[in-house]
Design a protein around this motif. Structure first.
Motif, PDB file in Angstrom:
ATOM      1  N   PRO A 100      36.755  -6.468 -14.845  1.00  0.00           N
ATOM      2  CA  PRO A 100      37.754  -5.419 -14.599  1.00  0.00           C
ATOM      3  C   PRO A 100      39.113  -5.813 -15.155  1.00  0.00           C
ATOM      4  CG  PRO A 100      37.348  -6.688 -12.598  1.00  0.00           C
ATOM      5  CD  PRO A 100      36.350  -7.148 -13.601  1.00  0.00           C
TER       6      PRO A 100
ATOM      7  N   ARG B  27      43.367  -5.799 -15.137  1.00  0.00           N
ATOM      8  CA  ARG B  27      44.344  -6.101 -14.097  1.00  0.00           C
ATOM      9  C   ARG B  27      44.706  -4.833 -13.322  1.00  0.00           C
ATOM     10  NH1 ARG B  27      45.398  -9.584 -10.701  1.00  0.00           N
ATOM     11  NH2 ARG B  27      44.894 -11.069 -12.376  1.00  0.00           N
TER      12      ARG B  27
ATOM     13  N   GLN C 228      42.796  -2.206 -12.793  1.00  0.00           N
ATOM     14  CA  GLN C 228      41.677  -1.874 -11.907  1.00  0.00           C
ATOM     15  C   GLN C 228      41.668  -2.774 -10.673  1.00  0.00           C
ATOM     16  OE1 GLN C 228      38.527  -2.222 -14.912  1.00  0.00           O
ATOM     17  NE2 GLN C 228      37.918  -0.113 -14.446  1.00  0.00           N
ATOM     18  N   ILE C 229      41.888  -4.057 -10.861  1.00  0.00           N
ATOM     19  CA  ILE C 229      41.893  -4.987  -9.732  1.00  0.00           C
ATOM     20  C   ILE C 229      42.976  -4.598  -8.726  1.00  0.00           C
ATOM     21  CG2 ILE C 229      42.367  -7.370  -9.066  1.00  0.00           C
ATOM     22  CD1 ILE C 229      41.034  -8.243 -11.673  1.00  0.00           C
ATOM     23  N   ASN C 230      44.155  -4.296  -9.222  1.00  0.00           N
ATOM     24  CA  ASN C 230      45.248  -3.902  -8.319  1.00  0.00           C
ATOM     25  C   ASN C 230      44.920  -2.626  -7.565  1.00  0.00           C
ATOM     26  OD1 ASN C 230      46.885  -6.101  -8.934  1.00  0.00           O
ATOM     27  ND2 ASN C 230      47.864  -5.060 -10.655  1.00  0.00           N
TER      28      ASN C 230
ATOM     29  N   TRP D 195      41.886  -1.371  -6.946  1.00  0.00           N
ATOM     30  CA  TRP D 195      40.803  -1.590  -6.004  1.00  0.00           C
ATOM     31  C   TRP D 195      41.287  -2.351  -4.769  1.00  0.00           C
ATOM     32  CZ3 TRP D 195      36.621  -3.643  -9.984  1.00  0.00           C
ATOM     33  CH2 TRP D 195      36.314  -2.598 -10.867  1.00  0.00           C
ATOM     34  N   ARG D 196      42.174  -3.304  -4.974  1.00  0.00           N
ATOM     35  CA  ARG D 196      42.732  -4.032  -3.830  1.00  0.00           C
ATOM     36  C   ARG D 196      43.538  -3.096  -2.926  1.00  0.00           C
ATOM     37  NH1 ARG D 196      44.964  -9.638  -6.685  1.00  0.00           N
ATOM     38  NH2 ARG D 196      42.932 -10.708  -6.815  1.00  0.00           N
TER      39      ARG D 196
ATOM     40  N   LEU E 170      35.078  -5.714  -6.028  1.00  0.00           N
ATOM     41  CA  LEU E 170      36.045  -6.716  -6.450  1.00  0.00           C
ATOM     42  C   LEU E 170      35.384  -8.073  -6.645  1.00  0.00           C
ATOM     43  CD1 LEU E 170      39.046  -5.714  -4.176  1.00  0.00           C
ATOM     44  CD2 LEU E 170      39.186  -6.003  -6.654  1.00  0.00           C
TER      45      LEU E 170
ATOM     46  N   TYR F 141      37.343 -11.261  -7.298  1.00  0.00           N
ATOM     47  CA  TYR F 141      38.738 -10.859  -7.472  1.00  0.00           C
ATOM     48  C   TYR F 141      39.337 -10.242  -6.199  1.00  0.00           C
ATOM     49  CZ  TYR F 141      37.428 -11.312 -12.382  1.00  0.00           C
ATOM     50  OH  TYR F 141      36.969 -11.790 -13.582  1.00  0.00           O
TER      51      TYR F 141
END
Length: 362
Positions: free
Chosen positions: A2, A4, A6-8, A10-11, A57, A60
């Protein structure tokens, strides 16, 4: 792998889902019965969504992060003020479903959230029904007092009169408006009670049943007059006669008849005392109407008093508008701005009229 962004995202979803599950559990803690079960089911659903984003995630997932400010605010409301306001806010929040346009979210989660909005809408509607009508009357009565007396004070100021005359006019407007609201509410509630009483079956009507001609079935006409179809009315009347005959056969006598014409289709609406309604309307309107004249009570000049009054009333209008927005399931901020615009618009119009009147008189 993923990105950056997408990670943010999803978090953020993960934090919000975790917080919403906790929010529903907090609301359920203060409930019982069916509502508690529904809220706990919603919490379990949010927990499943939380697990979805945690699994997506993977490595991540990172440290737990704070949810959105809006979600934290709803958590604060749930802890401090209970379910009515919180569910109204949740209704708006659930309607803004970010998963619909997010390709990373599953279609099932997107559908779940849309259904959650409808579930919360139903729970919020229950809360609104239970909420005392006097609370809504307080908000609307205070708002009427704010707008009408601000417009009156600013309008009379536009004509160029002194602070004393502005204060006298404001006090007169307060008393006149509050008395008018009280009188109107008294007449309204009294008339409503009289209409309901006129529609309520006579409490002793069931005592006539033994004297009726079973074959002529006059009782069926009562049910038909109250909205039943011909066959349904005949069936209900026959059932009532059968019940009465059975009671007579076993020697049962009672004062009231739970299935008879005295209780069938009775109005269920409960109307309060007209005096209580009148008193509440007077106080709520007077409370709102008092705010625009507060500066003049302390001897402020017309210009300074008007500026302070506008500031005080603006805050009060935004508060009442926000409360109305929350109770109606709409965004409180937009309703607050709308209320402010209406109030200040009315004041501006009366100010221009006051200026025109003062110029014409001068």
């Amino acid at each position: 792998m993923p990105t950056r962004a997408q990670i943010n995202r999803w978090r953020r979803y993960l934090a919000n889902e975790r917080a919403e599950a906790a929010l529903y559990r907090e609301l359920a803690r203060k409930k019982h019965g069916e509502e508690r079960e529904i809220l706990l089911a919603l919490a379990d659903s949010e927990a499943r969504h939380e697990a979805f984003w945690r699994e997506k995630l993977g490595e991540y997932v990172g440290f737990p992060r704070q949810p959105d400010l809006n979600t934290r605010f709803m958590g604060f409301m749930a802890r401090r003020f209970g379910s009515v306001f919180t569910l109204a806010l949740m209704q708006t929040a659930e309607s803004r479903n970010p998963y619909v346009k997010d390709e990373d979210a599953s279609s099932q989660i997107a559908a779940d959230e849309r259904i959650h909005a409808e579930v919360v809408r139903g729970l919020a509607a229950r809360g609104r029904e239970r909420m005392s009508g006097s609370f809504r009357a307080a908000v609307f009565g205070a708002n009427d007092g704010l707008v009408s007396n601000l417009a009156l004070v600013v309008g009379i100021m536009g004509s160029g009169v002194s602070s004393n005359l502005i204060l006298l006019t404001g006090v007169s407007g307060l008393l006149a408006g509050a008395l008018s609201m009280a009188a109107g509410e008294y007449v309204s509630v009294s008339s409503q009670k009289e209409l309901l009483e006129a529609s309520t079956p006579h409490p002793k009507a069931h005592t006539l049943l033994p004297a009726l001609d079973v074959n002529a079935n006059e009782l069926a006409l009562v049910y038909r007059a109250r909205g039943m179809g011909e066959k349904e009315a005949a069936g209900k009347a026959q059932a009532e006669f059968s019940r009465m005959a059975l009671e007579q056969a076993i020697g049962l006598e009672r004062e009231d008849s739970p299935g008879g014409i005295d209780t069938w289709d009775s109005p269920s609406e409960v109307v309060g005392s007209p005096w209580t309604a009148a008193g509440s309307s007077f106080l709520f309107f007077a409370g709102g109407a008092l705010i625009p004249i507060v500066p003049f009570l302390f001897g402020a000049s017309p210009v300074l008093g008007a500026a302070i009054a506008l500031a005080l009333v603006s805050v009060a209008l935004m508060f009442t508008g926000g409360v109305v927005g929350v109770l109606s399931g709409k965004p409180p901020w937009t309703r607050a701005i709308r209320q402010l615009t209406i109030g200040l618009g009315a004041a501006a119009i009366t100010y221009l009229l006051g200026m025109a009147f003062g110029t014409a008189v001068g």
